[in-house]
Design a protein around this motif. Sequence first.
Motif, PDB file in Angstrom:
ATOM      1  N   VAL A 149       0.861  -1.185   0.000  1.00 33.01           N
ATOM      2  CA  VAL A 149       0.000   0.000   0.000  1.00 33.01           C
ATOM      3  C   VAL A 149       0.898   1.237   0.000  1.00 33.01           C
ATOM      4  CG1 VAL A 149      -2.061  -1.067   0.949  1.00 33.01           C
ATOM      5  CG2 VAL A 149      -0.267  -0.326   2.514  1.00 33.01           C
ATOM      6  N   GLY A 150       0.616   2.231   0.859  1.00 27.72           N
ATOM      7  CA  GLY A 150       1.479   3.398   0.944  1.00 27.72           C
ATOM      8  C   GLY A 150       2.486   3.273   2.057  1.00 27.72           C
ATOM      9  N   SER A 151       3.130   4.378   2.383  1.00 23.08           N
ATOM     10  CA  SER A 151       4.157   4.384   3.417  1.00 23.08           C
ATOM     11  C   SER A 151       3.517   4.580   4.794  1.00 23.08           C
ATOM     12  CB  SER A 151       5.160   5.505   3.139  1.00 23.08           C
ATOM     13  OG  SER A 151       6.161   5.537   4.123  1.00 23.08           O
ATOM     14  N   CYS A 152       3.884   3.725   5.733  1.00 25.39           N
ATOM     15  CA  CYS A 152       3.393   3.740   7.107  1.00 25.39           C
ATOM     16  C   CYS A 152       1.874   3.614   7.179  1.00 25.39           C
ATOM     17  CB  CYS A 152       3.841   5.001   7.842  1.00 25.39           C
ATOM     18  SG  CYS A 152       3.597   4.914   9.642  1.00 25.39           S
ATOM     19  N   PRO A 153       1.315   2.481   6.717  1.00 29.44           N
ATOM     20  CA  PRO A 153      -0.126   2.275   6.841  1.00 29.44           C
ATOM     21  C   PRO A 153      -0.544   2.163   8.302  1.00 29.44           C
ATOM     22  CG  PRO A 153       0.958   0.245   6.149  1.00 29.44           C
ATOM     23  CD  PRO A 153       2.000   1.322   6.109  1.00 29.44           C
ATOM     24  N   SER A 154      -1.658   2.808   8.630  1.00 26.96           N
ATOM     25  CA  SER A 154      -2.099   2.840  10.024  1.00 26.96           C
ATOM     26  C   SER A 154      -3.373   2.049  10.263  1.00 26.96           C
ATOM     27  CB  SER A 154      -2.297   4.295  10.481  1.00 26.96           C
ATOM     28  OG  SER A 154      -1.084   5.010  10.435  1.00 26.96           O
ATOM     29  N   HIS A 155      -4.492   2.497   9.671  1.00 25.46           N
ATOM     30  CA  HIS A 155      -5.782   1.874   9.957  1.00 25.46           C
ATOM     31  C   HIS A 155      -6.495   1.445   8.680  1.00 25.46           C
ATOM     32  CE1 HIS A 155      -6.295   2.589  14.365  1.00 25.46           C
ATOM     33  NE2 HIS A 155      -5.256   3.357  14.112  1.00 25.46           N
ATOM     34  N   MET A 156      -7.476   0.533   8.862  1.00 27.14           N
ATOM     35  CA  MET A 156      -8.203  -0.037   7.729  1.00 27.14           C
ATOM     36  C   MET A 156      -9.692  -0.117   8.038  1.00 27.14           C
ATOM     37  SD  MET A 156      -5.919  -3.436   7.011  1.00 27.14           S
ATOM     38  CE  MET A 156      -5.958  -3.871   8.763  1.00 27.14           C
ATOM     39  N   VAL A 157     -10.490  -0.165   6.973  1.00 26.94           N
ATOM     40  CA  VAL A 157     -11.910  -0.519   7.066  1.00 26.94           C
ATOM     41  C   VAL A 157     -12.266  -1.331   5.827  1.00 26.94           C
ATOM     42  CG1 VAL A 157     -12.681   1.426   8.481  1.00 26.94           C
ATOM     43  CG2 VAL A 157     -12.625   1.643   5.982  1.00 26.94           C
ATOM     44  N   ILE A 158     -13.316  -2.154   5.960  1.00 30.40           N
ATOM     45  CA  ILE A 158     -13.846  -2.878   4.815  1.00 30.40           C
ATOM     46  C   ILE A 158     -15.169  -2.245   4.421  1.00 30.40           C
ATOM     47  CG2 ILE A 158     -14.837  -5.059   4.005  1.00 30.40           C
ATOM     48  CD1 ILE A 158     -12.846  -6.555   5.663  1.00 30.40           C
ATOM     49  N   CYS A 159     -15.269  -1.821   3.170  1.00 29.81           N
ATOM     50  CA  CYS A 159     -16.492  -1.227   2.644  1.00 29.81           C
ATOM     51  C   CYS A 159     -17.278  -2.315   1.914  1.00 29.81           C
ATOM     52  CB  CYS A 159     -16.176  -0.071   1.704  1.00 29.81           C
ATOM     53  SG  CYS A 159     -17.638   0.757   1.039  1.00 29.81           S
ATOM     54  N   LYS A 198     -17.135  -3.421  -1.995  1.00 27.84           N
ATOM     55  CA  LYS A 198     -16.215  -4.543  -1.845  1.00 27.84           C
ATOM     56  C   LYS A 198     -14.757  -4.090  -1.915  1.00 27.84           C
ATOM     57  CE  LYS A 198     -19.506  -7.900  -3.702  1.00 27.84           C
ATOM     58  NZ  LYS A 198     -19.782  -8.913  -4.753  1.00 27.84           N
ATOM     59  N   SER A 199     -14.456  -3.106  -1.074  1.00 29.88           N
ATOM     60  CA  SER A 199     -13.104  -2.547  -1.048  1.00 29.88           C
ATOM     61  C   SER A 199     -12.560  -2.485   0.369  1.00 29.88           C
ATOM     62  CB  SER A 199     -13.095  -1.131  -1.640  1.00 29.88           C
ATOM     63  OG  SER A 199     -13.462  -1.133  -2.992  1.00 29.88           O
ATOM     64  N   ILE A 200     -11.241  -2.470   0.461  1.00 28.64           N
ATOM     65  CA  ILE A 200     -10.540  -2.215   1.714  1.00 28.64           C
ATOM     66  C   ILE A 200      -9.892  -0.842   1.585  1.00 28.64           C
ATOM     67  CG2 ILE A 200      -8.736  -2.983   3.302  1.00 28.64           C
ATOM     68  CD1 ILE A 200      -8.963  -5.751   1.955  1.00 28.64           C
ATOM     69  N   TYR A 201     -10.082   0.000   2.593  1.00 29.88           N
ATOM     70  CA  TYR A 201      -9.438   1.313   2.610  1.00 29.88           C
ATOM     71  C   TYR A 201      -8.372   1.336   3.696  1.00 29.88           C
ATOM     72  CZ  TYR A 201     -13.135   2.966  -0.489  1.00 29.88           C
ATOM     73  OH  TYR A 201     -13.993   3.128  -1.566  1.00 29.88           O
ATOM     74  N   VAL A 202      -7.194   1.847   3.348  1.00 28.83           N
ATOM     75  CA  VAL A 202      -6.056   1.873   4.258  1.00 28.83           C
ATOM     76  C   VAL A 202      -5.497   3.292   4.314  1.00 28.83           C
ATOM     77  CG1 VAL A 202      -3.817   0.863   4.834  1.00 28.83           C
ATOM     78  CG2 VAL A 202      -5.482  -0.477   3.532  1.00 28.83           C
ATOM     79  N   SER A 203      -5.297   3.814   5.524  1.00 28.18           N
ATOM     80  CA  SER A 203      -4.681   5.135   5.670  1.00 28.18           C
ATOM     81  C   SER A 203      -3.160   4.995   5.689  1.00 28.18           C
ATOM     82  CB  SER A 203      -5.161   5.817   6.953  1.00 28.18           C
ATOM     83  OG  SER A 203      -4.810   5.057   8.089  1.00 28.18           O
ATOM     84  N   ASN A 204      -2.471   5.826   4.904  1.00 29.92           N
ATOM     85  CA  ASN A 204      -1.004   5.804   4.803  1.00 29.92           C
ATOM     86  C   ASN A 204      -0.448   7.102   5.378  1.00 29.92           C
ATOM     87  OD1 ASN A 204      -1.064   3.310   3.156  1.00 29.92           O
ATOM     88  ND2 ASN A 204      -1.936   4.641   1.599  1.00 29.92           N
ATOM     89  N   ALA A 205       0.050   7.034   6.624  1.00 26.36           N
ATOM     90  CA  ALA A 205       0.444   8.239   7.348  1.00 26.36           C
ATOM     91  C   ALA A 205       1.573   9.013   6.686  1.00 26.36           C
ATOM     92  CB  ALA A 205       0.840   7.874   8.777  1.00 26.36           C
ATOM     93  N   ASP A 206       2.567   8.324   6.136  1.00 29.01           N
ATOM     94  CA  ASP A 206       3.714   9.007   5.537  1.00 29.01           C
ATOM     95  C   ASP A 206       3.535   9.312   4.055  1.00 29.01           C
ATOM     96  OD1 ASP A 206       4.931   8.974   7.975  1.00 29.01           O
ATOM     97  OD2 ASP A 206       6.381   7.397   7.503  1.00 29.01           O
ATOM     98  N   SER A 207       2.495   8.750   3.452  1.00 29.32           N
ATOM     99  CA  SER A 207       2.219   9.027   2.037  1.00 29.32           C
ATOM    100  C   SER A 207       1.106  10.051   1.858  1.00 29.32           C
ATOM    101  CB  SER A 207       1.816   7.737   1.299  1.00 29.32           C
ATOM    102  OG  SER A 207       2.872   6.815   1.269  1.00 29.32           O
ATOM    103  N   ASN A 208       0.481  10.447   2.972  1.00 33.57           N
ATOM    104  CA  ASN A 208      -0.643  11.393   2.924  1.00 33.57           C
ATOM    105  C   ASN A 208      -1.710  10.931   1.943  1.00 33.57           C
ATOM    106  OD1 ASN A 208       0.854  12.999   4.697  1.00 33.57           O
ATOM    107  ND2 ASN A 208       1.786  14.156   3.027  1.00 33.57           N
ATOM    108  N   ILE A 222      -9.489   5.913  10.208  1.00 31.76           N
ATOM    109  CA  ILE A 222     -10.542   6.027   9.195  1.00 31.76           C
ATOM    110  C   ILE A 222     -11.769   5.250   9.656  1.00 31.76           C
ATOM    111  CG2 ILE A 222      -9.055   6.447   7.198  1.00 31.76           C
ATOM    112  CD1 ILE A 222      -9.137   3.508   6.538  1.00 31.76           C
ATOM    113  N   LYS A 223     -12.944   5.793   9.348  1.00 31.20           N
ATOM    114  CA  LYS A 223     -14.202   5.130   9.663  1.00 31.20           C
ATOM    115  C   LYS A 223     -15.185   5.363   8.520  1.00 31.20           C
ATOM    116  CE  LYS A 223     -13.589   3.536  13.953  1.00 31.20           C
ATOM    117  NZ  LYS A 223     -12.184   3.885  14.137  1.00 31.20           N
ATOM    118  N   LEU A 224     -16.102   4.410   8.337  1.00 28.43           N
ATOM    119  CA  LEU A 224     -17.128   4.515   7.309  1.00 28.43           C
ATOM    120  C   LEU A 224     -18.427   5.047   7.892  1.00 28.43           C
ATOM    121  CD1 LEU A 224     -16.525   1.132   5.490  1.00 28.43           C
ATOM    122  CD2 LEU A 224     -16.457   3.355   4.348  1.00 28.43           C
TER     123      LEU A 224
END
Length: 328
Positions: free
Chosen positions: A103-113, A117-127, A152-154
């Motif tokens: 994914v991106g640099s320094c992934p932090s949190h995830m949710v499943i939509c 049918k997607s996974i979202y991931v926050s990348n702290a160092d990639s903004n 991140i939250k849905l």
Amino acid sequence: MHKMVERFDICRGEGMGNNFKNMIFIANMGEDTISALNLINMHEVYKIRLNKGLLYKVKKPTLGPHHMMLDYNKKYLYITNCHNGSISIVDLIQNKVIDDICVGSCPSHMVICKKNKSIYVSNADSNSISAISLENRTLLAQIPVGRMPHDIKLSRDHQKLYVTNVGSNTLTIIDTLKNDVDQSIYVNPNPYHITLNKEGNLIFVVNTSFSRRRGGSITVLDSKDMKILDRIRVGKMPVEAILGKDESVLYITDAELNAVHVLNIKEKKLIDRVYVGRMPGSIEKDEKNQYLFVGNMQDNSITIITLQNLKCLKNIPVGIEPSGIICI
């Protein structure tokens, strides 16, 4: 997508099989393991080693598991690895890592939509936010947001994704149908974690503090028009919050005070404080609303709090730097 199959090991005890009842899992960021705890016996049953062979002998963690989530069938465990820019997928039936996704640099949190049918991931160092296909595990989009996105939250209908940007003091709202930014709003300094009520009309943002003098707060927003309704001062360094069963209180970890605050939302004041281990961060509760589980980063332990009387029931040693917590 980069695959690394068979990078999995049980440090001791038997594998998980398909019996997950009364279990909680803890991501140990400082040693690349997952602790499995039995809620009946209140102790660690075994550890899942995410690194294998020579990498496991390296004292410094190479993965840094931070946050976890389960798929809707409770078959796969997804883990963000903040040190190497990936998420690992553990098959809980086969007891092994079946895939790693870059994914991106320094992934932090995830949710499943579930809606797309997607996974979202926050990348702290990639903004950025990575959108990944749940079916074939390929990258669908890399969505730019603010600086240092963390939690991140849905929304209730899964049409909006809320992102806290610690470095920008903003909350970004992403349209999940378009995978594009809808808007970004200011939500007070250092928005770190976020939680929503069941109805989805209220958003609670935990504003942490890196200064003892300033202290932290909770920003309350109306999700319909994204207007700030209130800002409630809380503690020294609040980290994460979770709503109580009737949603009248927020339980908030405070890493500076080594405590969990109990905030009466309607009265806007603290009504209790439970002292736990050193540097508490993550917090979770079981489905029966009997216990709170708090990860103590400096003590390498999990504190179990009874919700009936808000007393510390037990401190359980786990791995180094316990971060994410999941109750089955």
